[in-house]
Every structure is written in structure tokens, then in C-alpha cells.
Design an enzyme around this catalytic site. Structure first.
Site, short mmCIF file in Angstrom:
data_model
loop_
_atom_site.label_atom_id
_atom_site.label_comp_id
_atom_site.label_asym_id
_atom_site.label_seq_id
_atom_site.Cartn_x
_atom_site.Cartn_y
_atom_site.Cartn_z
N LYS A 1 0.86 -1.18 0.00
CA LYS A 1 0.00 0.00 0.00
C LYS A 1 0.90 1.24 0.00
O LYS A 1 1.84 1.32 0.77
CB LYS A 1 -0.88 -0.01 1.26
N GLU B 1 -18.87 -5.58 10.66
CA GLU B 1 -19.78 -4.82 11.53
C GLU B 1 -20.87 -5.71 12.13
O GLU B 1 -21.30 -5.50 13.27
CB GLU B 1 -20.42 -3.67 10.76
N ARG C 1 -25.55 -2.39 7.78
CA ARG C 1 -25.50 -3.83 7.49
C ARG C 1 -25.65 -4.69 8.74
O ARG C 1 -25.75 -5.90 8.67
CB ARG C 1 -24.25 -4.22 6.73
C1 LIG Z 1 -18.60 -2.28 5.36
C2 LIG Z 1 -17.43 -1.35 5.36
N1 LIG Z 1 -16.77 -1.11 6.51
C3 LIG Z 1 -15.73 -0.25 6.54
C4 LIG Z 1 -15.32 0.38 5.39
C5 LIG Z 1 -14.21 1.39 5.43
N2 LIG Z 1 -13.07 0.96 4.63
C6 LIG Z 1 -12.84 1.44 3.43
S1 LIG Z 1 -11.49 0.79 2.73
C7 LIG Z 1 -11.16 -0.14 4.12
C8 LIG Z 1 -9.96 -1.02 4.19
C9 LIG Z 1 -10.01 -2.01 3.07
O1 LIG Z 1 -8.86 -2.83 3.17
P1 LIG Z 1 -8.50 -3.72 1.90
O2 LIG Z 1 -9.71 -4.41 1.42
O3 LIG Z 1 -7.35 -4.55 2.31
O4 LIG Z 1 -8.10 -2.68 0.78
P2 LIG Z 1 -6.78 -1.75 0.74
O5 LIG Z 1 -7.23 -0.39 1.25
O6 LIG Z 1 -5.74 -2.38 1.60
O7 LIG Z 1 -6.40 -1.70 -0.71
C10 LIG Z 1 -12.13 0.06 5.06
C11 LIG Z 1 -12.16 -0.60 6.39
C12 LIG Z 1 -16.05 0.11 4.20
N3 LIG Z 1 -15.74 0.74 3.03
N4 LIG Z 1 -17.07 -0.76 4.21
MG LIG Z 2 -5.36 -4.31 2.18
#
Ligand SMILES: Cc1ncc(C[n+]2csc(CCOP(=O)(O)OP(=O)(O)O)c2C)c(N)n1
Ligand SMILES: [Mg+2]
Ligand SMILES: CC(=O)[C@@H](O)[C@H](O)COP(=O)(O)O
Length: 647
Positions: free
Chosen positions: A291, A376, A404
Site C-alpha cells: 500500500k 460490523e 449492514r
Molecule cells: C462495510 C465497510 N466497513 C468499513 C469500510 C471502510 N473501509 C474502506 S477501505 C477499508 C480497508 C479495506 O482494506 P483492503 O480491502 O485490504 O483494501 P486496501 O485499502 O488495503 O487496498 C475500510 C475498512 C467500508 N468501506 N465498508
Molecule cells: Mg489491504
């Protein structure tokens, strides 16, 4: 650098990219140059607009390989959460839009069907892509359409339960489907849980890393991965597979596993994707990425690798906006103060410790703070378990993400009358993230939950006060909701009637203006404007908006007109609920409820979207004046207030 200079400096190869066919034609050498140009482009643009720079820097090569192997839009590329789709947008002809990224009328920060035929999923809630993909693959199979379905899912999103429900079905269906796990080891903070351990076993295995370096050295600048490279990778995978067998978890499910592959090596990813494309069933390609890759301030940002910063200085990585005291900070400080006094209080986050402020409690009380991953629903029912065990959990999530977990809040928490406090940050219109992030549903959706109480603080003082009141409730769930951004200036009350704060009053009782939560100051500004027209406005902040305070109904009966204004949907909102409470006891004072129409509102700044919705002091004052002056000529007799009915 001006926008024109910026364009003038745009990379030569990038300037020639107008669609996926342009990257399909490129040589390996050019692809490496293009990847660098895309990184420069992303940093230049997103440093000015803000946005998800970290996640997108991590998927440059991965996305190039995707568009070289698959034929979008005939083949469908799905991005889980969608915050990492900037490179996809660059490749599919939308470079020009990045100057207005996430701005009103500009490029969305997520895929958007209105923007491009290459985009399909617009929802930015995590852990959904595999379910969409399962459905799409079944549809193509049933319709006899030979089209690839590819879902890019992050390691963080994989901690969401829906992913495992989908994998279970994908394996059973057996349809051709490519799942690209974008494994950068992070959600915001490092990804948690058993799955993350499995993935990191692979990623961190010294054999894998060493071989990759050896192979890269051997290849030197030779960009294209020939057969030897793939054979080496295959041996590495075979070696690791025998050693740690985390793929077994997937392959025992009936899903082929390919990887791990260096997600920053276009050719390596291409090779893995081509193998997966022709496999004829569900395949996981495990891509290991970093990242923030290629931008040192992001790579070195321990908190969240520049997950989604505001505008920043390219050279230093420093945020441009002056730091403000945010609602989140006030919550975090007060939570720690409460935790100091209450050993039964524990904190829960769903992979968002820093953005929700739970991280502050985790630093002081790590043993009383839980990061459950992007889960969640589990957070809510695990909180129910903690409460059944004698604790008082505080679950901090963004308002939109609690949607959700409605069933879990309703039955697992409220039906059991458990003392769980849900703190909903980013409640109301947020702005840049657009409709699937708008926290506008909570007061309606959770307002129907029996025994659940909802507080909407108007400033830092009432946030601290209402949070304490919430954690003092021991016979049912409570919700404390507040908006994004800088906390509102403290707005003292002139007096308190039951839970209701009177913020302003007049000798005339023409209008009762119920200003919900952070709209307190808006209410004061409206009262001043309406007073100029000779009318008296009583401005009140209910503080607790569910259940509707009886005192509010009594106040309504003493006025000629009631107006409510809330940063939430009208349908089932505070205005609706107050109108019902008034009907129930025969108070026939006319009521007008202002709020957010239940709809998909576009992205923009919070202020712009609220203005578009008429939720400004000027607009509300105009409405109130119109209504009250009409009552001068069309009077309605309010009935005397009877004793409120018990139900
Ligand atoms: C249901 C839900 N909870 C929390 C979030 C907030 N959120 C957005 S991106 C993220 C992290 C995602 O991690 P990953 O899938 O590993 O993607 P990366 O950012 O590492 O590319 C979170 C927790 C969300 N978008 N949807
Ligand atoms: Mg990730
Ligand atoms: C993609 C996602 O869901 C989060 O990254 C969100 O964009 C964060 O919003 P804030 O910027 O309000 O923290």
C-alpha cells in the site's frame, strides 16, 4: 505546479493511453515506464484533491495486468470497496477527470456506471465484490455467455463475512471466476485475524521473498517474465505450499489457488492471470502488493499508508489543511476518560481504529479494545456477547456501515435489552465519498428498534455529556451519532426541560424549531432571520431524539408551528417521529419536517450537498417565514395537550 504545467509534464506514454487497447499493445519496457508515469500522475493529482492515494499506488501494475489479460467491458472487472479503482479509471479514458476527483460534478472516487461502461459496482461498502461476482458468473453461465468475471478484493475486505458466504457459493457453483486477492497486509491498519495470518505466512516466507529478489536480479531490467521466471515462481509456490499450505484453505473449498505473485511485476501478474483466465473454474490469484508503493511518505505512514488523506504536500507528505479538533477527537478523548473510570467499558472497531478514534483507547487499554476486521455484523453481536458477560461495549463505526448490522442490533442486542453503545461517526451527509457513504439512514432505520435510544450531540460539550449518559444506560442499547469534520463550536443552552435544551426563545411562541444534533447553530441563525420578520422562534436541541421526549410534544402544543431540521432522511426521521407522537396525544399544531430526501445524493463537499438540499440557514428561514406568515391568514387551532397515552 499548475494544472496546465501538470498536463504538459504528463508522461509521454500515459498521454497516449485512451483505453485498455493502448496498454495491451505496450512492451514490457514501456509498461514499466507507464507504471512510473501513472504513479507520478496519481501523486500530482491526488495531492491536490485528496483521496485514496495509498490503495491506488498499490495496484498500478496489478490493474495494468488486468486490462492486458481481460477485455473490459465485455469481461467484467469488479473492485471490492472500489476505492482502489483510480488506475482503472486512468486506463479507461478518464485521466482528464482527476482534477475534480471526488468534487461536485467531478469524477467519483469509486466506480460509476454513469462515468464509464467499464464500471459496474458503485457501492463502496467492503466485502461485496465476491457476491456480485458469484451472481454475474451464474448469469453468464445460464445465458451461455463466454465472458470472464474478475473480482479484485483486498485482504481487509476478505475479513468481511460476506466474502466467505460468497466463496462457499462460488466453490459450489464452479463457474469460471477469477478472484484477485490484493494482499498488502493492511486494511487501514494491519489486517487482523486468522486469514491475515494465513496470507502473511505466504507473504513473509523468507524463501518466497529471497527467490523473488534473486529472480528480479537475474532478470535485471528485462521486464518480461519468460518461462524460467514463471517456473521459479511456481517452484516457490510449490515449496511454500508444501511448507505452510495456506492455499489448502482455499483449495479445500474447491477453489484453485495461484500465487503468491509479486503484485508489482506486471508480467508476473499477467502470467498468473492468463493461467487463471483459462482454468475453467473459480481461481484465486494471490497478488502481494504494498500500500502506498512508490511514494515514500505513504510507504512510511505506519497509521494507514496514506489510505485516504486530504490534500497534501508532495515533497513532505504533510497535509495541507490546518489540523482541526474533530468530532472524532472529542469522542476519543472522552472514551478514554470514561474507560479510566469504568473498567467494564470496552471498545470495538471494525478495522477503523484510527478513523473512529478507538485507536486512542487501544493505546491505553489494548486488552480492552477489539479490532474485529471489516465485520460490523460480528462487531454488533460480539458486543452483545461482551454485554452478556457483564461489560459495556462501545462500538465505534461510521454511521453508514452500521446499516449492514441492523438485524444484529435489533435482535441480538436490543431484544436482549443489552447495554451496548454504538458511536456513529460520519453521520449525515459526508461529501466526497458520495451516496453509499452518506450516514443518513441511522435515525430512521434504528429509530424503530424497541428500547434503543439515540443521541445527537450538537457540539463537543454535549457529545461528552451524551456519551456519558449513553454508557450509563444499562437496560438497552444506545446510539450517539455525529457528523464528519471539525466539531461545532459549543452552543450553550438557556435552560433545559427534561432532556431537551432550549437554545433560544422569544416572548412570541410562533415557531418551535427543533434543530437536531449539529444543526443547532443553523437553528440559531434561522431564528435570527425569522425574528427580523417579526416572528418569535423557540430553538430547541432534543439531545436524545429516540424515544421522542414527551417534553418536546408539550412544547409543540404551546406554539403555532413546529419545524424540525435534521441531517438524516425525512422518512422515519425525527420530524416524522415527533409528528406521530403529537398525533398520538391529539396535538394538532402543524409540523413541517426538513431533512435529507431518501435518495442517492451525489458526491461533493458536505456544505455543497447540504446547500443543494436546502439545508442552510437562509433556505430554512425562507421556508419558516413562508409557513408562519401563511398561518396568519389560514389559522389552525391547536388542541389542548392531553396526558400522553402509555404506548
Ligand atoms: C462495510 C465497510 N466497513 C468499513 C469500510 C471502510 N473501509 C474502506 S477501505 C477499508 C480497508 C479495506 O482494506 P483492503 O480491502 O485490504 O483494501 P486496501 O485499502 O488495503 O487496498 C475500510 C475498512 C467500508 N468501506 N465498508
Ligand atoms: Mg489491504
Ligand atoms: C473507502 C472508505 O470507506 C473509507 O476510506 C472512507 O473513504 C473514509 O472516509 P473519511 O475520509 O471520512 O474517513
Amino acid at each position: 505546479m499548475s494544472v496546465d504545467e501538470d498536463t504538459a509534464n504528463q508522461g509521454r506514454l500515459l498521454a497516449a493511453v485512451h483505453g485498455p487497447q493502448d496498454v495491451k499493445r505496450m512492451s514490457g519496457t514501456d509498461l514499466n515506464i507507464l507504471a512510473a508515469e501513472i504513479r507520478d500522475f496519481l501523486i500530482a493529482k491526488v495531492s491536490r484533491t485528496g483521496g485514496h492515494i495509498g490503495p491506488n499506488l498499490g495496484v498500478v501494475e496489478l490493474t495494468l495486468a488486468l486490462h492486458r489479460v481481460f477485455d473490459s467491458p465485455r469481461d467484467r472487472l469488479l473492485f471490492d470497496t472500489g476505492h482502489q479503482s483510480y488506475v482503472h479509471k486512468i486506463i479507461t479514458g478518464r485521466q482528464a477527470g482527476f482534477d475534480q476527483l471526488r468534487q461536485r460534478g467531478g469524477l467519483s472516487g469509486y466506480p460509476s456506471q454513469a462515468e464509464s461502461e467499464h464500471d459496474i459496482i458503485e457501492n463502496s461498502h467492503a466485502s461485496t465484490a465476491l457476491s456480485y461476482a458469484d451472481g454475474l458468473a451464474k448469469a453468464y453461465a445460464l445465458r451461455g455467455e463466454s465472458r470472464s468475471v474478475v473480482a479484485v478484493v483486498g485482504d481487509g475486505a476478505l475479513t468481511g463475512g460476506m466474502c466467505w458466504e460468497a466463496l462457499n457459493n462460488i466453490a459450489t457453483a464452479g463457474n469460471p471466476l477469477v478472484i484477485v486477492v490484493n494482499d498488502n497486509g493492511r486494511s487501514y491498519s494491519p489486517t487482523i485475524g486468522g486469514l491475515a495470518d494465513h496470507l502473511s505466512t505466504l507473504r513473509l516466507n523468507p524463501g518466497y521473498e529471497k527467490v523473488l529478489d534473486t529472480v528480479k536480479d537475474a532478470l535485471g531490467s528485462t521486464p518480461l517474465v519468460g518461462k524460467p521466471m514463471y517456473e521459479v515462481l511456481h517452484a516457490v509456490k510449490k515449496g511454500i505450499k508444501d511448507a505452510v499450505a495456506p492455499q489448502a484453505m482455499f483449495e479445500d473449498l474447491g477453489i484453485k489457488y495461484v500465487g503468491p505473485v509479486d503484485g508489482h511485476d506486471v508480467a508476473a501478474v499477467e502470467a498468473a492471470l492468463r493461467a487463471a483466465k483459462h482454468f475453467g473454474g473459480p481461481v484465486i490469484v494471490h497478488a502481494v502488493t504494498r500500500k502506498g508503493y512508490g511514494y515514500r511518505p505513504a510507504e512510511e505512514d505506519e497509521a494507514d499508508c496514506f489510505h485516504g488523506p486530504g490534500a497534501f504536500d508532495v515533497k513532505t507528505g504533510q497535509l495541507v489543511a490546518a489540523p482541526a479538533v474533530k468530532w472524532t477527537h472529542v469522542f476519543a478523548d472522552e472514551l478514554v476518560a470514561i474507560a479510566d473510570e469504568r473498567p467494564d467499558v470496552v471498545g470495538i472497531t471494525a478495522a477503523m481504529a484510527e478513523p473512529t478514534g478507538i485507536a486512542k483507547m487501544a493505546r491505553k487499554y489494548p486488552e480492552r479494545t477489539y479490532d474485529v476486521g471489516i465485520a460490523e455484523q460480528h462487531a454488533a453481536t460480539s458486543a452483545a456477547g461482551l454485554a452478556l458477560g457483564g461489560l459495556h461495549p462501545v462500538v465505534a463505526v461510521y454511521a453508514t456501515f452500521l446499516n449492514r448490522a441492523f438485524d444484529q442490533v435489533l435482535l441480538d442486542v436490543a431484544m436482549h435489552k443489552l447495554p451496548v453503545t454504538f458511536v456513529l461517526d460520519r453521520a449525515g451527509i459526508t461529501g466526497p465519498d458520495g451516496p453509499s457513504h452518506y450516514g443518513i439512514w441511522d435515525m430512521s432505520v434504528f429509530g424503530v428498534v424497541p428500547g434503543l435510544r439515540i443521541a445527537a450531540p450538537r457540539d463537543a460539550a454535549t457529545l461528552r455529556e451524551e456519551l456519558r449518559e449513553a454508557v450509563a444506560v444499562d437496560d438497552g442499547p444506545t446510539v450517539v451519532r455525529f457528523p464528519t469534520g471539525a466539531v461545532a463550536a459549543d452552543l450553550p443552552a438557556v435552560r433545559r426541560v427534561g432532556p431537551v435544551d432550549v437554545l433560544a426563545e422569544s416572548t412570541r411562541t410562533d415557531v418551535l424549531l427543533v434543530a437536531v444534533g449539529a444543526f443547532g447553530q443553523l437553528g440559531m441563525d434561522v431564528a435570527a432571520r425569522v425574528a427580523e420578520q417579526g416572528y418569535g422562534v423557540t430553538v430547541v436541541d432534543p439531545r436524545w431524539v429516540r424515544p421522542i421526549p414527551a417534553e418536546l410534544v408539550e412544547m409543540a402544543a404551546e406554539h403555532r408551528l413546529v419545524v424540525t431540521v435534521e441531517d438524516g432522511v425525512r422518512a422515519g426521521g425525527v420530524g416524522d417521529a415527533l409528528a406521530q407522537a403529537m398525533r398520538d396525544v391529539g396535538v394538532r399544531v402543524p409540523l413541517r419536517d426538513l431533512g435529507v430526501p431518501a435518495d442517492w445524493h451525489p458526491h461533493g463537499s458536505r456544505a455543497q450537498i447540504l446547500a443543494d438540499l436546502g439545508l442552510t440557514a437562509q433556505d430554512v428561514a425562507r421556508d419558516v417565514t413562508g409557513w408562519i406568515s401563511r398561518l396568519d391568514t389560514h389559522p389552525v387551532d391547536p388542541l389542548p395537550l392531553s396526558t400522553p397515552s402509555p404506548n
